[in-house]
Design a protein around this motif. Structure first.
Motif, PDB file in Angstrom:
ATOM      1  N   SER A 173     -21.951 -48.457  -6.219  1.00 41.59           N
ATOM      2  CA  SER A 173     -22.855 -48.156  -5.112  1.00 41.59           C
ATOM      3  C   SER A 173     -24.315 -48.172  -5.563  1.00 41.59           C
ATOM      4  O   SER A 173     -25.215 -48.431  -4.755  1.00 41.59           O
ATOM      5  N   ASP A 174     -24.565 -47.922  -6.851  1.00 44.28           N
ATOM      6  CA  ASP A 174     -25.938 -48.007  -7.371  1.00 44.28           C
ATOM      7  C   ASP A 174     -26.462 -49.439  -7.270  1.00 44.28           C
ATOM      8  O   ASP A 174     -27.641 -49.656  -6.949  1.00 44.28           O
ATOM      9  N   LEU A 175     -25.600 -50.402  -7.541  1.00 41.77           N
ATOM     10  CA  LEU A 175     -25.990 -51.808  -7.415  1.00 41.77           C
ATOM     11  C   LEU A 175     -26.322 -52.146  -5.966  1.00 41.77           C
ATOM     12  O   LEU A 175     -27.356 -52.755  -5.680  1.00 41.77           O
ATOM     13  N   LEU A 176     -25.459 -51.746  -5.051  1.00 40.45           N
ATOM     14  CA  LEU A 176     -25.705 -52.042  -3.641  1.00 40.45           C
ATOM     15  C   LEU A 176     -26.979 -51.366  -3.151  1.00 40.45           C
ATOM     16  O   LEU A 176     -27.768 -51.961  -2.391  1.00 40.45           O
ATOM     17  N   GLN A 177     -27.230 -50.132  -3.582  1.00 41.24           N
ATOM     18  CA  GLN A 177     -28.449 -49.414  -3.213  1.00 41.24           C
ATOM     19  C   GLN A 177     -29.675 -50.175  -3.704  1.00 41.24           C
ATOM     20  O   GLN A 177     -30.638 -50.376  -2.959  1.00 41.24           O
ATOM     21  N   MET A 178     -29.639 -50.618  -4.951  1.00 43.93           N
ATOM     22  CA  MET A 178     -30.759 -51.341  -5.537  1.00 43.93           C
ATOM     23  C   MET A 178     -31.013 -52.658  -4.794  1.00 43.93           C
ATOM     24  O   MET A 178     -32.156 -52.984  -4.450  1.00 43.93           O
ATOM     25  N   LEU A 179     -29.961 -53.401  -4.517  1.00 47.49           N
ATOM     26  CA  LEU A 179     -30.119 -54.684  -3.818  1.00 47.49           C
ATOM     27  C   LEU A 179     -30.648 -54.512  -2.403  1.00 47.49           C
ATOM     28  O   LEU A 179     -31.507 -55.285  -1.958  1.00 47.49           O
ATOM     29  N   LEU A 180     -30.171 -53.499  -1.690  1.00 48.45           N
ATOM     30  CA  LEU A 180     -30.664 -53.253  -0.342  1.00 48.45           C
ATOM     31  C   LEU A 180     -32.121 -52.827  -0.338  1.00 48.45           C
ATOM     32  O   LEU A 180     -32.912 -53.249   0.518  1.00 48.45           O
ATOM     33  N   GLU A 181     -32.511 -51.998  -1.297  1.00 39.13           N
ATOM     34  CA  GLU A 181     -33.907 -51.600  -1.392  1.00 39.13           C
ATOM     35  C   GLU A 181     -34.811 -52.802  -1.695  1.00 39.13           C
ATOM     36  O   GLU A 181     -35.895 -52.932  -1.111  1.00 39.13           O
ATOM     37  N   GLN A 182     -34.377 -53.682  -2.595  1.00 41.61           N
ATOM     38  CA  GLN A 182     -35.153 -54.889  -2.893  1.00 41.61           C
ATOM     39  C   GLN A 182     -35.285 -55.764  -1.663  1.00 41.61           C
ATOM     40  O   GLN A 182     -36.339 -56.309  -1.386  1.00 41.61           O
ATOM     41  N   TRP A 183     -34.211 -55.895  -0.914  1.00 42.30           N
ATOM     42  CA  TRP A 183     -34.234 -56.711   0.292  1.00 42.30           C
ATOM     43  C   TRP A 183     -35.185 -56.125   1.331  1.00 42.30           C
ATOM     44  O   TRP A 183     -35.939 -56.830   2.002  1.00 42.30           O
TER      45      TRP A 183
END
Length: 111
Positions: free
Chosen positions: A97-107
């Motif tokens: 979930s840390d990866l998904l959080q990071m990718l969504l924030e970048q997007w």
């Protein structure tokens, strides 16, 4: 018809039999069924430090953190499998979930 709460006639004899077995095993200290004798209690030392239980650091998971919300998405199985494996190889100490959080924030920042 027997009463529902009446005791069986042999209950008293069973209890008496068990009591006699316990008395017999306690009377013979060398018996394998008797418990081992306890060592004498040590006298308390005058300079002994009183131990207090350590406080455990409360571990709070994301499921209890009010800043996080459980979500579900539809992803292809092969994509999810490859992404999880790669993330575990690169960041084994972090949750997926840390990866998904990071990718969504970048997007979100990019758009």
């Amino acid at each position: 018809m027997r009463g529902a709460m009446s005791k069986k006639p042999d209950d008293a004899s069973r209890v008496a039999g068990l009591a006699s077995i316990l008395k017999a095993t306690n009377a013979k200290p060398d018996s394998p069924l008797s418990p081992a004798p306890l060592p004498p209690a040590a006298a308390p030392e005058s300079n002994a430090v009183e131990l207090t239980p350590r406080k455990r650091k409360e571990k709070v998971g994301k499921y209890r953190d009010p800043d996080f919300k459980i979500t579900s998405t539809y992803l292809r199985k092969t994509t999810m499998k490859r992404a999880r494996r790669k993330w575990e190889d690169l960041q084994p100490e972090k949750d997926f979930s840390d990866l998904l959080q990071m990718l969504l924030e970048q997007w979100l920042e990019a758009n």
